[in-house]
Design a protein around this motif. Structure first.
Motif, mmCIF file in Angstrom:
data_model
loop_
_atom_site.group_PDB
_atom_site.id
_atom_site.type_symbol
_atom_site.label_atom_id
_atom_site.label_comp_id
_atom_site.label_asym_id
_atom_site.label_seq_id
_atom_site.Cartn_x
_atom_site.Cartn_y
_atom_site.Cartn_z
ATOM 1 N N ARG A 149 36.997 47.467 31.242
ATOM 2 C CA ARG A 149 36.291 48.158 30.174
ATOM 3 C C ARG A 149 35.595 47.117 29.306
ATOM 4 N NH1 ARG A 149 41.252 51.045 30.046
ATOM 5 N NH2 ARG A 149 41.919 49.678 28.355
ATOM 6 N N PRO A 150 34.283 47.185 29.185
ATOM 7 C CA PRO A 150 33.564 46.190 28.376
ATOM 8 C C PRO A 150 34.101 46.090 26.950
ATOM 9 C CG PRO A 150 32.023 47.452 29.697
ATOM 10 C CD PRO A 150 33.360 48.121 29.871
ATOM 11 N N ALA A 178 32.400 43.564 34.588
ATOM 12 C CA ALA A 178 32.108 44.803 33.858
ATOM 13 C C ALA A 178 30.629 45.178 33.915
ATOM 14 C CB ALA A 178 32.550 44.653 32.403
ATOM 15 N N GLN A 215 33.340 39.649 32.037
ATOM 16 C CA GLN A 215 32.178 40.481 31.724
ATOM 17 C C GLN A 215 31.279 40.666 32.945
ATOM 18 O OE1 GLN A 215 30.115 38.889 28.338
ATOM 19 N NE2 GLN A 215 31.718 39.454 26.888
ATOM 20 N N PRO A 270 42.675 44.965 33.659
ATOM 21 C CA PRO A 270 41.872 46.077 34.149
ATOM 22 C C PRO A 270 42.559 46.807 35.298
ATOM 23 C CG PRO A 270 41.037 44.014 34.980
ATOM 24 C CD PRO A 270 42.105 43.661 33.984
#
Length: 232
Positions: A108-109, A146, A143, A89
Motif C-alpha cells: 500500500r503506497p 507499489a 515504492q 505487504p
C-alpha cells in the motif's frame, strides 16, 4: 545528579494496559552518557531474568548517529517500515504448475509515506548517517513495487543507496537496500538473496530480515530453508 553520577528511577510499562511490569533504580557515571542506553537495556533484561544477545545490545549502544534527533527519526521510521514487512505487504502466491510459482507483493503506497518522511528527516539532520540513506533506498525500492519502476523513484533509490554505500558499505541496512533493488527493480531474486544473507549474517535476530530471507528462499524453490527462517 549527585557526586558525578546520575540516579535513575526506571519503570517498564506494558503498553497494552498501562500497568508497570517492573520498577528499579540505576546509578550511572555522568561522564559515560554514551553507555547509558546499553546500561538501561542490560538492567531491564536482568530484572526480567532474560538475556540480551551481543547483536541486540549493539543496536542499543552503537547508535547510527551522534545527533539524538536523527536517531529518533530513524528509529520511528524503522518501526513503521518493519511493521509493514511483518504485517504486510500482503503476498499472493501465483502457481503456474508444480514446479513454477512466483510471489507478488501488494504494497500500500500510504504505508510508505510516513517512513519516507522520517528517513528524509534523519538524513537531513545527519547527512553522514549511512543507515538513514540505506533505509531511504529500501523505502524507494518498496515504492517501485507499489507504483512500478518509475524513473524518478528508481533514481532516488539508486542515489540514496550510493550515498549509504559511500558512508558504510558493509552495514546490514546497506545490504538490505541492495537486495531490495535487485528484487524489486531488477527482478534478480538470487542476487537479492545473496545481499539479504550478508545482512542476516550481521543481524541474525532481525525478524523482518528473517521473513524477507525466508520468503525469497521459498520463491527460489528452497522451501525447507525458507520455512525455517520464517519460523525463526
Amino acid at each position: 545528579r549527585e557526586d558525578g553520577q546520575f540516579h535513575f528511577n526506571l519503570t517498564l510499562t506494558n503498553p497494552s494496559n498501562g500497568e508497570a511490569v517492573w520498577k528499579g533504580d540505576l546509578i550511572h557515571d555522568a561522564n559515560q552518557l554514551h553507555t547509558l542506553p546499553g546500561a538501561i537495556a542490560a538492567r531491564t533484561v536482568e530484572a526480567l531474568h532474560g538475556s540480551l544477545s551481543p547483536e541486540r545490545l549493539a543496536l542499543v549502544t552503537n547508535l547510527p548517529s551522534k545527533i539524538p534527533a536523527a536517531n529518533t527519526a530513524l528509529d520511528r521510521g524503522r518501526r513503521l517500515i518493519d511493521h509493514v514487512q511483518m504485517n504486510g505487504p500482503m503476498t499472493v502466491l501465483l502457481r503456474f504448475n508444480d514446479q513454477h510459482s512466483i510471489e507478488m507483493a501488494a504494497v500500500r503506497p500510504s504505508d510508505l509515506e510516513e517512513p519516507e518522511k522520517l528517513f528524509l528527516e534523519a538524513s537531513r539532520l545527519d547527512s553522514n548517517c549511512a543507515q538513514a540513506h540505506a533505509r531511504l533506498a529500501q523505502t524507494y525500492a518498496l515504492q517501485i513495487a507499489a507504483y512500478g519502476p518509475r524513473p524518478e523513484i528508481v533514481a532516488k533509490a539508486q542515489a540514496s543507496l550510493a550515498r549509504a554505500e559511500k558512508l558504510n558499505p558493509d552495514c546490514a541496512e546497506v545490504h538490505v537496500a541492495r537486495g531490495h533493488l535487485k528484487y524489486r527493480h531488477e527482478l534478480k531474486y538470487g542476487a537479492a538473496l545473496d545481499h539479504y544473507l550478508k545482512a542476516l549474517n550481521l543481524e541474525r535476530t532481525n525478524a523482518p530480515l528473517l521473513m524477507t530471507v525466508g520468503l525469497t528462499q521459498r520463491l527460489l524453490g528452497d522451501t525447507s530453508a525458507g520455512i525455517k527462517n520464517l519460523e525463526k
